[in-house]
Each structure stands twice: as structure tokens, then as C-alpha cells.
Design a protein around this motif. Structure first.
Motif, short mmCIF file in Angstrom:
data_model
loop_
_atom_site.label_atom_id
_atom_site.label_comp_id
_atom_site.label_asym_id
_atom_site.label_seq_id
_atom_site.Cartn_x
_atom_site.Cartn_y
_atom_site.Cartn_z
N ASP A 104 0.83 -1.21 0.00
CA ASP A 104 0.00 0.00 0.00
C ASP A 104 0.87 1.26 0.00
O ASP A 104 0.53 2.26 -0.65
CB ASP A 104 -0.92 0.00 1.22
N LEU A 105 1.98 1.21 0.72
CA LEU A 105 2.89 2.36 0.72
C LEU A 105 3.45 2.61 -0.67
O LEU A 105 3.65 3.76 -1.08
CB LEU A 105 4.04 2.13 1.71
N GLY A 106 3.70 1.52 -1.40
CA GLY A 106 4.15 1.68 -2.78
C GLY A 106 3.11 2.39 -3.63
O GLY A 106 3.43 3.27 -4.44
N THR A 107 1.85 2.02 -3.43
CA THR A 107 0.76 2.69 -4.15
C THR A 107 0.68 4.16 -3.78
O THR A 107 0.49 5.03 -4.65
CB THR A 107 -0.58 2.00 -3.82
N LEU A 108 0.85 4.46 -2.50
CA LEU A 108 0.78 5.85 -2.05
C LEU A 108 1.97 6.67 -2.55
O LEU A 108 1.82 7.86 -2.88
CB LEU A 108 0.70 5.89 -0.52
N ASN A 109 3.14 6.06 -2.59
CA ASN A 109 4.31 6.77 -3.12
C ASN A 109 4.10 7.15 -4.59
O ASN A 109 4.46 8.25 -5.02
CB ASN A 109 5.56 5.90 -2.98
N GLU A 110 3.50 6.24 -5.34
CA GLU A 110 3.21 6.53 -6.74
C GLU A 110 2.18 7.65 -6.86
O GLU A 110 2.28 8.51 -7.73
CB GLU A 110 2.70 5.26 -7.42
N LYS A 111 1.20 7.63 -5.94
CA LYS A 111 0.19 8.70 -5.93
C LYS A 111 0.84 10.05 -5.64
O LYS A 111 0.51 11.07 -6.29
CB LYS A 111 -0.86 8.38 -4.86
N ALA A 112 1.77 10.09 -4.69
CA ALA A 112 2.46 11.34 -4.35
C ALA A 112 3.29 11.84 -5.53
O ALA A 112 3.32 13.05 -5.83
CB ALA A 112 3.34 11.13 -3.13
N PHE A 126 0.48 20.79 0.11
CA PHE A 126 -0.87 20.61 0.65
C PHE A 126 -1.70 19.69 -0.26
O PHE A 126 -2.44 18.82 0.22
CB PHE A 126 -1.58 21.95 0.80
N ALA A 127 -1.58 19.88 -1.58
CA ALA A 127 -2.31 19.02 -2.52
C ALA A 127 -1.84 17.57 -2.39
O ALA A 127 -2.66 16.63 -2.44
CB ALA A 127 -2.10 19.52 -3.95
N ILE A 128 -0.54 17.38 -2.21
CA ILE A 128 0.00 16.02 -2.05
C ILE A 128 -0.54 15.39 -0.76
O ILE A 128 -0.96 14.23 -0.75
CB ILE A 128 1.54 16.05 -2.04
N MET A 129 -0.55 16.15 0.33
CA MET A 129 -1.04 15.64 1.60
C MET A 129 -2.51 15.24 1.51
O MET A 129 -2.92 14.17 1.99
CB MET A 129 -0.85 16.69 2.70
N SER A 130 -3.32 16.09 0.90
CA SER A 130 -4.75 15.80 0.78
C SER A 130 -4.99 14.56 -0.06
O SER A 130 -5.83 13.71 0.27
CB SER A 130 -5.47 17.01 0.16
N SER A 131 -4.25 14.44 -1.16
CA SER A 131 -4.40 13.30 -2.04
C SER A 131 -3.98 12.01 -1.35
O SER A 131 -4.65 10.96 -1.48
CB SER A 131 -3.57 13.52 -3.31
N LEU A 132 -2.88 12.06 -0.60
CA LEU A 132 -2.41 10.87 0.11
C LEU A 132 -3.40 10.42 1.17
O LEU A 132 -3.65 9.22 1.34
CB LEU A 132 -1.05 11.15 0.75
N LYS A 133 -3.95 11.36 1.90
CA LYS A 133 -4.92 11.02 2.95
C LYS A 133 -6.15 10.34 2.35
O LYS A 133 -6.62 9.30 2.84
CB LYS A 133 -5.33 12.28 3.72
N ASP A 134 -6.67 10.92 1.27
CA ASP A 134 -7.86 10.33 0.62
C ASP A 134 -7.56 8.92 0.10
O ASP A 134 -8.37 8.00 0.26
CB ASP A 134 -8.32 11.22 -0.53
N GLN A 135 -6.40 8.77 -0.54
CA GLN A 135 -6.05 7.46 -1.10
C GLN A 135 -5.85 6.42 0.00
O GLN A 135 -6.31 5.28 -0.13
CB GLN A 135 -4.77 7.59 -1.93
N ALA A 136 -5.17 6.80 1.07
CA ALA A 136 -4.92 5.86 2.17
C ALA A 136 -6.23 5.41 2.81
O ALA A 136 -6.43 4.22 3.09
CB ALA A 136 -4.00 6.50 3.21
N GLU A 137 -7.13 6.34 3.05
CA GLU A 137 -8.41 5.98 3.67
C GLU A 137 -9.27 5.14 2.74
O GLU A 137 -10.02 4.27 3.19
CB GLU A 137 -9.14 7.26 4.10
#
Length: 238
Positions: A104-112, A126-137
Motif C-alpha cells: 500500500d505504501l508503494g501505491t501511495l508513493n506513486e500517488k504522491a 498541501f495538494a499532495i497531503m490531501s491526495s495521500l490522505k484520501d487514497q490511504a483511507e
């Protein structure tokens, strides 16, 4: 605007947005911790005290925001207590925590990385943080849904096993013919057995033969008198 000035302004803005979650390590390096909302079950129950957070380490590159920042992700997590009352319990049920793993961390790193590239030329943390939070949840919620599907499938399987105990064999042409053949064979065997038993019952025993004198070894007095009278009749006087 000068890149260094843009970085300083963004850093100040982020500190106001994440006063407790942000730790500044240097003018170009900082971390932000964001708590992840626990997934909800289909029954409406939610995890509580999950304490799972996504820790994001950001390092500005020399030409940021014209180039993407360096992002590193890690997880902070703890045991979980649930509100769901299951199996007769009234809450406070401890369950295995639904967590993000290395995949999952690999998926989130790609998202970032993708989010940073989409925002080149603009402050993007801020955009990266918001996107990561949404994807992780979203990942956590899907894991919760998968767990519920597995649980429901297991329940259905157990119910099917119980129902199967009360179901007989469905009748079709083949198994009816087989049943009729076996039934006729059993009836024929029963009739033959009853016939032999009846014949056996009709046969007198040795004792019965002896008592009735059917073996010729015993004669009654009446038989002797009858024989004597017959002998007298046969005698002629000359």
C-alpha cells in the motif's frame, strides 16, 4: 517569485495548517503526520482509537516548485478497539487492525509522485497531503469491505451446510429406476424368505412324529383290536 521565497511562504502556510502535526527539521526538510479515518462497516460501526497515521517527510529540491519535492512515507499504527457489538458482546471488542502494508505504501508513493508532477510550477505539498490522505483511507475502506465479504461468505457457507442436513436427494429418472430395481430385489428376497419359513413351519419335528406314531413304532389298543377282528373274519371253519 524567487523559488526560495515561494518555499518560505509555503512553509509558513503549512505550519499554520498543521500546527500540531508538522515538525520542521530545517528550512528545506519537514515532516507532517496525518491521522487516517478508520473504515466503517456496512452495519455502521467504526473503529475507534486506531491511532494509525501516515507520516510524510518532505524535502524541497533546489528549484522547487519548478521541480518536484522528495517525498518519503512511513506508517504509525497501534492496536484497535471497535464499537461493533458482535457475537453477543456489547462493544469494546478488540479486533485485528486493518492496516496499510508495504504494498500500500508503494501505491501511495506513486500517488504522491503523480500529484507532484501534476502541480509542477506551483507549491504542491498541501495538494499532495490531501491526495495521500484520501487514497490511504480509500485503501483502508476497501480492506474493511473485503473482510466483511469474507465474513459473510463464511456465514453463508455454514448456513448452507446446516440446510443441507435437512435436504434429501432430488428424484430424477436415473435414481428412481435404481431405487425401484433395488426395491423389487428386496421384496423378492423377502417373499422367498417368508416362503421357506412357512414350509419349514409345516414340517413336523421328530418329537411330533414320535408322539403321533407316524414312524410306525407305536400302535394304539384300538389298532390291535381291529387287526384281531380282521383275522377272525378271514378264518373259515370246514
Amino acid at each position: 517569485m524567487d523559488p526560495e521565497e515561494e518555499r518560505a511562504q509555503e512553509l509558513e502556510l503549512l505550519q499554520s495548517m498543521y500546527p500540531d502535526e508538522m515538525t520542521v527539521l530545517s528550512p528545506t526538510v519537514f515532516t507532517i503526520s496525518t491521522d487516517l479515518e478508520p473504515p466503517t462497516s456496512s452495519s455502521g460501526g467504526t473503529m475507534k482509537n486506531s491511532n494509525q497515521s501516515l507520516l510524510v517527510r518532505v524535502e524541497y529540491t533546489e528549484n522547487y516548485p519548478e521541480t518536484a519535492p522528495v517525498i518519503e512515507l512511513s506508517l504509525e499504527q497501534a492496536a484497535v478497539e471497535t464499537d461493533d457489538a458482535e457475537d453477543g458482546n456489547d462493544g469494546n471488542v478488540f479486533e485485528e487492525l486493518i492496516v496499510l502494508n508495504n504494498s500500500d505504501l508503494g501505491t501511495l508513493n506513486e500517488k504522491a509522485r503523480q500529484e507532484a508532477e501534476d502541480n509542477l510550477g506551483f507549491p504542491s505539498v498541501f495538494a499532495i497531503m490531501s491526495s495521500l490522505k484520501d487514497q490511504a483511507e480509500s485503501i483502508l475502506q476497501e480492506k474493511q469491505a473485503e473482510r466483511e465479504r469474507e465474513r459473510e461468505a463464511k456465514i453463508r457457507e455454514e448456513e448452507e451446510k446446516e440446510q443441507a442436513k435437512f435436504r434429501g436427494t432430488l428424484v430424477n429418472r436415473e435414481n428412481f429406476i435404481e431405487w425401484r430395481r433395488k426395491f423389487k430385489a428386496d421384496m423378492a428376497a423377502l417373499v422367498n424368505k417368508d416362503g421357506k419359513d412357512e414350509e419349514t413351519k409345516k414340517r413336523p419335528s421328530g418329537r411330533e412324529i414320535f408322539e403321533k406314531g407316524l414312524d410306525g413304532s407305536r400302535h394304539s389298543d384300538d389298532d390291535d383290536d381291529e387287526s384281531l377282528q380282521q383275522g377272525v373274519k378271514n378264518v373259515s371253519i370246514s
